[in-house]
Design a protein around this motif. Structure first.
Motif, PDB file in Angstrom:
ATOM      1  N   MET A   1       0.823  -1.238   0.007  1.00  0.00           N
ATOM      2  CA  MET A   1       0.149   0.092   0.119  1.00  0.00           C
ATOM      3  C   MET A   1       0.947   1.268   0.065  1.00  0.00           C
ATOM      4  N   GLN A   2       0.604   2.000  -0.704  1.00  0.00           N
ATOM      5  CA  GLN A   2       1.116   3.478  -0.910  1.00  0.00           C
ATOM      6  C   GLN A   2       0.432   4.468  -0.128  1.00  0.00           C
ATOM      7  N   CYS A   3       1.303   5.553   0.405  1.00  0.00           N
ATOM      8  CA  CYS A   3       0.840   6.724   0.896  1.00  0.00           C
ATOM      9  C   CYS A   3       0.256   7.514  -0.250  1.00  0.00           C
ATOM     10  N   GLU A   4      -1.032   8.150   0.085  1.00  0.00           N
ATOM     11  CA  GLU A   4      -1.716   8.928  -1.360  1.00  0.00           C
ATOM     12  C   GLU A   4      -1.249  10.467  -1.185  1.00  0.00           C
ATOM     13  N   ILE A   5      -0.304  10.753  -0.193  1.00  0.00           N
ATOM     14  CA  ILE A   5       0.402  12.065  -0.311  1.00  0.00           C
ATOM     15  C   ILE A   5       1.849  12.113  -0.913  1.00  0.00           C
ATOM     16  N   CYS A   6       2.736  11.230  -0.033  1.00  0.00           N
ATOM     17  CA  CYS A   6       4.242  11.231  -0.666  1.00  0.00           C
ATOM     18  C   CYS A   6       4.489  10.163  -1.626  1.00  0.00           C
ATOM     19  N   GLY A   7       3.606   8.997  -1.622  1.00  0.00           N
ATOM     20  CA  GLY A   7       3.790   8.047  -2.686  1.00  0.00           C
ATOM     21  C   GLY A   7       4.601   6.798  -2.012  1.00  0.00           C
ATOM     22  N   ALA A   8       5.205   6.918  -0.965  1.00  0.00           N
ATOM     23  CA  ALA A   8       6.123   6.099  -0.224  1.00  0.00           C
ATOM     24  C   ALA A   8       5.380   4.897   0.069  1.00  0.00           C
ATOM     25  N   ASP A   9       5.959   3.559   0.288  1.00  0.00           N
ATOM     26  CA  ASP A   9       5.432   2.376   0.547  1.00  0.00           C
ATOM     27  C   ASP A   9       5.022   2.541   2.227  1.00  0.00           C
ATOM     28  N   ILE A  10       3.959   2.257   2.613  1.00  0.00           N
ATOM     29  CA  ILE A  10       3.528   2.366   3.970  1.00  0.00           C
ATOM     30  C   ILE A  10       4.155   1.202   4.706  1.00  0.00           C
ATOM     31  N   LYS A  11       4.835   1.306   5.626  1.00  0.00           N
ATOM     32  CA  LYS A  11       5.324   0.065   6.564  1.00  0.00           C
ATOM     33  C   LYS A  11       4.663   0.437   7.801  1.00  0.00           C
ATOM     34  N   GLY A  12       3.945  -0.685   8.327  1.00  0.00           N
ATOM     35  CA  GLY A  12       3.355  -0.454   9.574  1.00  0.00           C
ATOM     36  C   GLY A  12       1.722  -0.019   9.395  1.00  0.00           C
ATOM     37  N   PRO A  13       1.411   0.416  10.693  1.00  0.00           N
ATOM     38  CA  PRO A  13       0.090   0.960  10.335  1.00  0.00           C
ATOM     39  C   PRO A  13      -0.187   2.365   9.583  1.00  0.00           C
ATOM     40  N   SER A  14      -1.125   2.297   8.884  1.00  0.00           N
ATOM     41  CA  SER A  14      -1.570   3.555   8.030  1.00  0.00           C
ATOM     42  C   SER A  14      -2.779   4.332   8.602  1.00  0.00           C
ATOM     43  N   SER A  15      -2.831   5.630   8.502  1.00  0.00           N
ATOM     44  CA  SER A  15      -3.760   6.455   8.938  1.00  0.00           C
ATOM     45  C   SER A  15      -4.549   6.845   8.018  1.00  0.00           C
ATOM     46  N   LYS A  16      -5.861   7.198   8.302  1.00  0.00           N
ATOM     47  CA  LYS A  16      -7.135   7.777   7.526  1.00  0.00           C
ATOM     48  C   LYS A  16      -6.940   9.060   7.875  1.00  0.00           C
ATOM     49  N   ILE A  17      -6.840  10.134   6.954  1.00  0.00           N
ATOM     50  CA  ILE A  17      -6.971  11.535   7.331  1.00  0.00           C
ATOM     51  C   ILE A  17      -7.745  12.322   6.310  1.00  0.00           C
TER      52      ILE A  17
END
Length: 161
Positions: A1-17
């Motif tokens: 899964m990728q961060c929708e802001i910076c595009g980095a791969d999310i490692k660990g828990p993701s956040s919904k904002i």
């Protein structure tokens, strides 16, 4: 899964904002740029029974003409309620208990902040031995006076610059 802001791969828990009304899934570093979306409670799937809707013919009682006499609330209802309560030497709480309403409602009525509903008005009239309504009808005011050639110019004073 990728961060929708910076595009980095999310490692660990993701956040919904949320940012400007858009809901995004982001990495822990980018979660500071928005407001955390709170977890929503599941919605009950129970459906309450709905009574069948019947067609009403008229909203006014049968036999009454729209121009017939009717009861209207007096303008100084707040003063009448206050004076009657004080005459009977009742506190807000005592009167509220007697009519099974809240003391805050009595205070708001006496300050004229709200208009009493039909049920509350009847309870107050019965408990305080007062009348908060008056008869009004066609005879109180008639537009016939204005229909005899009255124009806007007869009523308004025109100022010229």
């Amino acid at each position: 899964m990728q961060c929708e802001i910076c595009g980095a791969d999310i490692k660990g828990p993701s956040s919904k904002i949320t940012i400007d009304g858009s809901e995004l899934t982001v990495c822990p570093r980018c979660s500071q740029y928005g407001k955390n979306v709170e977890k929503r409670a599941p919605v009950s799937r129970k459906v309450s029974p709905v009574a069948p809707v019947t067609q009403r013919r008229s909203t006014r009682p049968a036999g009454k003409r729209p121009d017939a006499m009717s009861d209207e609330l007096v303008d100084d209802y707040d003063r009448i309620i206050r004076e009657a309560r004080e005459k009977k030497q009742l506190s807000y709480e005592e009167l509220a208990t007697r009519i099974k309403e809240k003391a805050a409602l009595i205070k708001k009525l006496e300050r004229g902040e709200i208009v009493p509903e039909e049920g509350v008005r009847k309870k107050l009239e019965r408990e305080l031995d007062i009348r908060l309504t008056e008869r009004s009808g066609e005879d109180d005011w008639s537009g016939e006076r204005l229909n005899k050639g009255t124009t806007l110019g007869d009523i308004v004073t025109i100022k010229k610059k």
